[in-house]
Enzyme design. Structure first.
Site, PDB file in Angstrom:
ATOM      1  N   ASN A 175       0.848  -1.188   0.000  1.00  0.00           N
ATOM      2  CA  ASN A 175       0.000   0.000   0.000  1.00  0.00           C
ATOM      3  C   ASN A 175       0.884   1.239   0.000  1.00  0.00           C
ATOM      4  OD1 ASN A 175      -2.826   1.274   0.553  1.00  0.00           O
ATOM      5  ND2 ASN A 175      -1.437   2.262   2.004  1.00  0.00           N
ATOM      6  N   ILE A 178      -0.043   8.841   1.404  1.00  0.00           N
ATOM      7  CA  ILE A 178       0.608  10.083   1.826  1.00  0.00           C
ATOM      8  C   ILE A 178       0.095  10.427   3.219  1.00  0.00           C
ATOM      9  CG2 ILE A 178       1.012  12.512   1.306  1.00  0.00           C
ATOM     10  CD1 ILE A 178       2.155  10.743  -0.825  1.00  0.00           C
ATOM     11  N   ARG A 180       1.113  12.684   6.825  1.00  0.00           N
ATOM     12  CA  ARG A 180       2.050  13.658   7.385  1.00  0.00           C
ATOM     13  C   ARG A 180       2.757  13.056   8.598  1.00  0.00           C
ATOM     14  NH1 ARG A 180      -2.330  17.950   9.963  1.00  0.00           N
ATOM     15  NH2 ARG A 180      -2.328  17.114  12.085  1.00  0.00           N
ATOM     16  N   ARG A 192       0.940  10.011  11.244  1.00  0.00           N
ATOM     17  CA  ARG A 192      -0.475  10.372  11.393  1.00  0.00           C
ATOM     18  C   ARG A 192      -1.286   9.766  10.241  1.00  0.00           C
ATOM     19  NH1 ARG A 192      -4.021  13.224   9.201  1.00  0.00           N
ATOM     20  NH2 ARG A 192      -5.777  14.131  10.314  1.00  0.00           N
ATOM     21  N   LEU A 194      -5.111   7.968   9.471  1.00  0.00           N
ATOM     22  CA  LEU A 194      -6.440   7.741  10.005  1.00  0.00           C
ATOM     23  C   LEU A 194      -6.783   6.257   9.910  1.00  0.00           C
ATOM     24  CD1 LEU A 194      -8.324  10.841   8.588  1.00  0.00           C
ATOM     25  CD2 LEU A 194      -7.090  10.584  10.740  1.00  0.00           C
ATOM     26  N   GLY A 198      -5.114   2.918   4.183  1.00  0.00           N
ATOM     27  CA  GLY A 198      -4.461   1.648   3.888  1.00  0.00           C
ATOM     28  C   GLY A 198      -3.335   1.305   4.834  1.00  0.00           C
ATOM     29  N   ASP A 290      -3.982  22.999   8.940  1.00  0.00           N
ATOM     30  CA  ASP A 290      -4.224  22.024   7.875  1.00  0.00           C
ATOM     31  C   ASP A 290      -5.051  22.627   6.747  1.00  0.00           C
ATOM     32  OD1 ASP A 290      -7.021  21.708   8.507  1.00  0.00           O
ATOM     33  OD2 ASP A 290      -6.455  20.436  10.187  1.00  0.00           O
TER      34      ASP A 290
END
EC number: 4.1.1.98
Length: 492
Positions: A175, A178, A180, A192, A194, A198, A290
């Site tokens: 996988n 991107i 951060r 970081r 979520l 993946g 962000d």
């Protein structure tokens, strides 16, 4: 698709420079806040990619604003213009649900698509440019990289364009994502990701299959644009991002095995970070400014320990900033919007256009135009947008209009909302749905509501009243006035 040829990031920068799309900055500029200020002004003016050759305090140049215009995103995907990205979307739609040839003639029509698929397998190298220089053990020092601090209240320097490579214990395919990464030590970053992404899913599967064991992770900085963009494009689950990048580039993606684990990374990347995540090792991440234009909440995420840094000679550090749109993610959203349209149309042929306004933070609001065929049809399309592609799982608002409305013209959309909607009848509210962790407006982190607005003309069964007929000019009168318009000289 005729691919615009380039091999790696450096080839692409040469291509940009030849077309006036790259500016070299020789004046010393500080990665702490100053590069963000310059990049932000440049992006808002539709300016070039920026190569800061002398960042203050560092020997490594910083590349910013690489995807700062839709044209450069298209170039990164091997196309001359954003409009050509519809063809990329058609190919992805084909790969997501390929249709077998209906006959001999249809086979020949589909041959170009099958030929492109042949470029997909990766090419594995024994040695690679990304391993020309190697640091390990005590020599690992992330503070030597010119990692940017983007906003005044950011917690620490932040890696923003890290292409994270993982593999779940039961998967052949890697996988790419991107995510951060906050710098917290010479060899420590906070990863970081979520929970539905993946990399995080691979990590959870690893914990279940190998409890207590370290999870191998590698991060590529400065990969070629096709590979970077492959990681943010709705690639079918059965297709690897490396394979898709090869399809975009027109040549197989070259990869090399890492020194400390079995993961394969882009051979031409500028910098590779190799290491692991220790189960249970967490750290508070943030706050950071962000893409919403706000600082996000502090929350705990896994710590990524870096054991090796490999890099090219004279490596380039690729970075960006995120803030209130327009920023680079918003520009990417505008370009990738064209990729999404054919994918949605294959599943929902009634869709005419689909638009993610950049001021909606790339994905939080969508406008759909459609050829309505029956009562309730608009609500079916709303639900389809929320459920068909995971990229729209966090879309809070979906506005559906008829095909006489231009989805990309707010004047048209607002006209449809205010003339074709009854707020009680035509508003759909769905509670307790997945919401972006960064969305502090939701009552619970990661969980909130969605709103659908049916701004279509209403059919029998949806209203008991006679529906208004739109005003249409008489074409003969229009033609007569066209013929005498200049003679009238109203604006002279």
């Amino acid at each position: 698709m005729d691919a615009m040829k380039y091999h790696d990031l450096r080839d692409f920068l040469t291509l940009l420079e030849q077309q006036g799309e790259l500016k070299r900055i020789t004046l010393p500029v500080d990665p702490h806040l100053e590069i963000t200020e310059i990049a932000d002004r440049t992006l808002r003016a539709g300016g070039p990619a920026l190569l800061f050759e002398n960042p203050k305090g560092y020997a490594m140049p910083v590349l910013c604003n690489l995807f700062g215009t839709p044209k450069r995103v298209a170039m990164g995907m091997g196309q001359d213009d954003v409009s050509a990205l519809r063809e990329v979307g058609k190919l992805l739609a084909f790969l997501k649900e390929p249709e077998p040839p209906k006959g001999f003639r249809d086979l020949f029509d589909k041959l170009p698509q099958f030929k492109q698929v042949l470029n997909m397998p990766t090419k594995r190298l024994r040695g690679a440019p990304c391993q020309q220089k190697i640091a390990s053990g005590d020599d690992v020092d992330l503070t030597r990289l010119p990692v940017m601090t983007c906003w005044p209240d950011d917690a620490a320097p932040l890696i923003t364009w890290g292409l994270t490579v993982t593999r779940g214990p039961h998967k052949e395919r890697q996988n790419l994502g991107i995510y951060r990464q906050q710098l917290i030590g010479k060899n420590k970053l906070i990863m970081r990701w979520l929970s539905h992404r993946g990399g995080a899913l691979d990590f959870q599967e690893w914990l279940a299959a190998h409890p207590g064991e370290r999870f191998p992770v590698s991060v590529a900085l400065g990969a070629d644009p096709a590979t970077i963009l492959g990681a943010v494009t709705p690639v079918p689950d059965t297709l690897s991002e490396y394979a898709f990048a090869g399809l975009l580039r027109g040549t197989k993606t070259e990869v090399v095995k890492c020194l400390s684990n079995d993961l394969e990374v882009p051979a031409s990347a500028e910098i590779i970070l190799e290491g692991y995540i220790e189960p249970g090792e967490m750290a508070p991440e943030g706050p950071y400014g962000d893409h919403t234009g706000y600082y996000n909440e502090v929350d705990n995420f896994p710590v990524f320990t870096v054991t090796h840094i490999t890099q090219r000679e004279d490596a380039i550090y690729h970075s960006t900033y995120t803030g209130r749109p327009p920023d680079e993610p918003a520009v990417l959203g505008v370009a990738l919007n064209e990729v999404f349209v054919p994918i949605l149309q294959k599943q929902f042929p009634e869709i005419v256009d689909f638009y993610l306004p950049p001021e909606g933070c790339s994905y939080r609001l969508a406008v759909v135009t459609m050829k309505k065929q029956y009562a309730g049809h608009a609500k079916r399309v709303m639900m389809g947008v929320w459920s068909f592609l995971r990229q729209f799982m966090y879309t809070k608002f979906v506005i559906v209009c008829d095909d006489d409305v231009n989805a990309r013209d707010w004047n048209d959309v607002i006209w449809a909302i205010t003339t074709r909607m009854d707020p009680a009848r035509d508003t759909v509210l769905v509670e307790n749905t997945p919401i972006d962790y960064l969305d502090f407006a939701s009552p619970v982190s990661g969980l909130g509501s969605k709103m659908g607005l049916d701004a279509t003309n209403k059919w029998p069964g949806e209203t008991q009243r006679e529906w208004g007929r739109p005003i249409v000019k008489d074409p003969e009168v229009t033609a007569r006035i066209d013929a005498i318009w200049d003679e009238l000289a109203i604006f002279k």
